[in-house]
Design a protein around this motif. Structure first.
Motif, PDB file in Angstrom:
ATOM      1  N   ARG A  58      27.109  30.522  44.423  1.00  7.18           N
ATOM      2  CA  ARG A  58      28.476  30.743  44.910  1.00  7.18           C
ATOM      3  C   ARG A  58      28.434  31.098  46.391  1.00  7.18           C
ATOM      4  O   ARG A  58      27.483  31.710  46.871  1.00  7.18           O
ATOM      5  CB  ARG A  58      29.160  31.877  44.134  1.00  7.18           C
ATOM      6  CG  ARG A  58      29.403  31.564  42.678  1.00  7.18           C
ATOM      7  CD  ARG A  58      30.515  32.427  42.094  1.00  7.18           C
ATOM      8  NE  ARG A  58      30.189  33.850  42.090  1.00  7.18           N
ATOM      9  CZ  ARG A  58      29.611  34.475  41.072  1.00  7.18           C
ATOM     10  NH1 ARG A  58      29.253  33.798  39.988  1.00  7.18           N
ATOM     11  NH2 ARG A  58      29.377  35.763  41.133  1.00  7.18           N
ATOM     12  N   TYR A  60      30.942  32.929  47.803  1.00  8.75           N
ATOM     13  CA  TYR A  60      31.744  34.150  47.950  1.00  8.75           C
ATOM     14  C   TYR A  60      32.799  33.961  49.045  1.00  8.75           C
ATOM     15  O   TYR A  60      33.028  34.833  49.869  1.00  8.75           O
ATOM     16  CB  TYR A  60      30.858  35.368  48.216  1.00  8.75           C
ATOM     17  CG  TYR A  60      30.034  35.734  47.007  1.00  8.75           C
ATOM     18  CD1 TYR A  60      30.521  36.613  46.042  1.00  8.75           C
ATOM     19  CD2 TYR A  60      28.788  35.148  46.791  1.00  8.75           C
ATOM     20  CE1 TYR A  60      29.778  36.910  44.907  1.00  8.75           C
ATOM     21  CE2 TYR A  60      28.037  35.439  45.651  1.00  8.75           C
ATOM     22  CZ  TYR A  60      28.540  36.319  44.712  1.00  8.75           C
ATOM     23  OH  TYR A  60      27.822  36.605  43.585  1.00  8.75           O
ATOM     24  N   TYR A  95      34.479  38.998  48.406  1.00 16.96           N
ATOM     25  CA  TYR A  95      34.752  37.629  48.835  1.00 16.96           C
ATOM     26  C   TYR A  95      35.449  37.606  50.197  1.00 16.96           C
ATOM     27  O   TYR A  95      36.245  38.489  50.513  1.00 16.96           O
ATOM     28  CB  TYR A  95      35.641  36.915  47.816  1.00 16.96           C
ATOM     29  CG  TYR A  95      34.940  36.555  46.529  1.00 16.96           C
ATOM     30  CD1 TYR A  95      34.551  35.245  46.258  1.00 16.96           C
ATOM     31  CD2 TYR A  95      34.671  37.521  45.571  1.00 16.96           C
ATOM     32  CE1 TYR A  95      33.901  34.913  45.077  1.00 16.96           C
ATOM     33  CE2 TYR A  95      34.024  37.205  44.383  1.00 16.96           C
ATOM     34  CZ  TYR A  95      33.646  35.902  44.144  1.00 16.96           C
ATOM     35  OH  TYR A  95      32.995  35.582  42.972  1.00 16.96           O
ATOM     36  N   ASP A 119      34.542  28.676  46.743  1.00 18.19           N
ATOM     37  CA  ASP A 119      34.406  28.945  45.315  1.00 18.19           C
ATOM     38  C   ASP A 119      35.702  28.687  44.568  1.00 18.19           C
ATOM     39  O   ASP A 119      35.701  28.391  43.371  1.00 18.19           O
ATOM     40  CB  ASP A 119      33.986  30.401  45.085  1.00 18.19           C
ATOM     41  CG  ASP A 119      32.551  30.655  45.521  1.00 18.19           C
ATOM     42  OD1 ASP A 119      31.735  29.716  45.437  1.00 18.19           O
ATOM     43  OD2 ASP A 119      32.255  31.788  45.943  1.00 18.19           O
ATOM     44  N   VAL A 308      36.272  32.027  38.661  1.00 19.69           N
ATOM     45  CA  VAL A 308      35.051  31.633  39.366  1.00 19.69           C
ATOM     46  C   VAL A 308      33.825  32.262  38.720  1.00 19.69           C
ATOM     47  O   VAL A 308      32.799  31.599  38.515  1.00 19.69           O
ATOM     48  CB  VAL A 308      35.138  32.051  40.856  1.00 19.69           C
ATOM     49  CG1 VAL A 308      33.787  31.924  41.547  1.00 19.69           C
ATOM     50  CG2 VAL A 308      36.175  31.200  41.588  1.00 19.69           C
ATOM     51  N   GLU A 309      33.926  33.549  38.379  1.00 26.23           N
ATOM     52  CA  GLU A 309      32.772  34.280  37.874  1.00 26.23           C
ATOM     53  C   GLU A 309      32.546  34.101  36.368  1.00 26.23           C
ATOM     54  O   GLU A 309      31.431  34.301  35.882  1.00 26.23           O
ATOM     55  CB  GLU A 309      32.931  35.765  38.212  1.00 26.23           C
ATOM     56  CG  GLU A 309      32.925  36.033  39.716  1.00 26.23           C
ATOM     57  CD  GLU A 309      33.041  37.500  40.054  1.00 26.23           C
ATOM     58  OE1 GLU A 309      33.384  38.300  39.153  1.00 26.23           O
ATOM     59  OE2 GLU A 309      32.801  37.852  41.232  1.00 26.23           O
TER      60      GLU A 309
END
Length: 337
Positions: A58, A60, A95, A119, A308-309
């Motif tokens: 990623r 971030y 982020y 991301d 995203v996570e």
């Protein structure tokens, strides 16, 4: 430069435990997490972004797409507050934010997202029918929209139906039955919700709305709002109260009233929508609906980062945020005493 190994030695834990604490994993105690994070802060630890990107795949980095038709962008309080919410929430989760370039581009929005290795994307304001915007929504990069609903991505919006209902009910309570509405762009999801709620609430109250009382305008267009206000006031059976699509458009209506030597609310009542700070500084204070714009931005960023996570457990949802009626001083009480 302080490393995770240095922090592990200081706290007498393993490097793996330090990594879990700094990345908010749930399989360590809150006490251990706080101790490690405080030690990292005291020691001046900063994660290596390149190493983190390689490990997590990623960047971030969250993209923000803002390109409203009025080109008001960050100069408008609503959008700037939404962006502030996105910024605060994103930064608190580690982020950064990148604006997706909308001028002098040789790339599409989606190509720009890929080029910047974003991301995810918060589409805060755009022409959602535009093919380039739909390319972003339908692409491989997670996206969250504000004030618009697609079937395949999460949306965050103000409760326009409830906000309009409360506004109509208040105006009705003040004795008004001849109520006009100058609304925003007809193809806007926000307009569709507010207009439907406007008609539905008045129907429930047994109030008729002549077709000529409803005028199509644009958001944040005070000039057009002024023109349409004059059209309404020139009617033989003119309305006693006029609704505007936003607080800025109300200023155009106010100018129309003033140019006729009339006063708000003595001669005509008016209401806005948005609840920007300026609306409560004006004399008289504007009756409007305050949207929790900062909260909308924060929730949009939160939903996007969660997607995203945790892509395998992410669900498409619609998040609705309550607004608040500000009664102001621009609606005259015309009830028979």
């Amino acid at each position: 430069m302080v490393s995770m190994r240095d922090i592990a030695e200081k706290c007498s834990v393993s490097v793996a435990t330090v990594s879990k604490a700094l990345n908010n994993h749930s399989d360590i105690s809150e006490e251990t997490r706080k101790k490690i994070r405080q030690t990292a802060s005291d020691m001046g630890y900063y994660p290596n972004s390149a190493a983190r990107a390689l490990k997590t795949n990623r960047s971030y980095n969250i993209g923000v797409l803002m390109n409203d038709r009025a080109h008001s962008g960050l100069t408008h309080e609503y959008f700037s507050a939404v962006l502030e919410g996105v910024k605060v929430e994103s930064e608190s989760r580690g982020y950064d934010i990148t604006f997706i370039n909308t001028h002098n581009r040789k790339m599409t929005y989606y190509e720009h997202c890929k080029y910047r290795n974003l991301d995810g994307v918060v589409i805060a304001c755009a022409d959602f029918e535009e093919p380039e915007v739909q390319e972003v929504v339908n692409g491989a990069i997670p996206s969250v929209t504000i004030d618009y609903i697609f079937n395949n991505c999460t949306s965050v919006s103000s409760d326009n139906v409830k906000g309009m209902r409360e506004l109509v009910q208040y105006v009705y309570k003040m004795g008004h039955r001849k109520i006009a509405y100058i609304h925003g762009e007809s193809n806007s999801e926000v307009t569709k919700e507010r207009l439907a709620s406007f008609y539905m609430t008045l129907e429930e109250l047994d109030v008729d709305v002549p077709d000529e009382y409803v005028k199509s305008s644009e958001y944040l267009n005070a000039v057009k709002a002024e023109k349409l206000t004059n059209e309404l006031l020139n009617m033989t059976d003119a309305p006693t109260c006029i609704f505007y699509p936003d607080d800025l458009s109300y200023s155009g209506g106010f100018n129309a009233i003033k140019s006729r030597g009339l006063k708000v609310p003595d001669d005509i009542s008016m209401v806005g929508y948005d609840g920007i700070k300026l609306s409560q500084i004006l004399n008289p204070k504007l009756t409007t609906v305050e949207q929790q714009s900062r909260k909308i931005g924060m929730l949009a960023a939160r939903e996007l980062i969660t997607c995203v996570e945790n892509p395998k457990t992410a669900l498409v949802k619609r998040v609705v945020v309550d607004g608040r009626l500000l009664e102001g001083e621009t609606v005259k009480d015309i009830r028979q005493k």
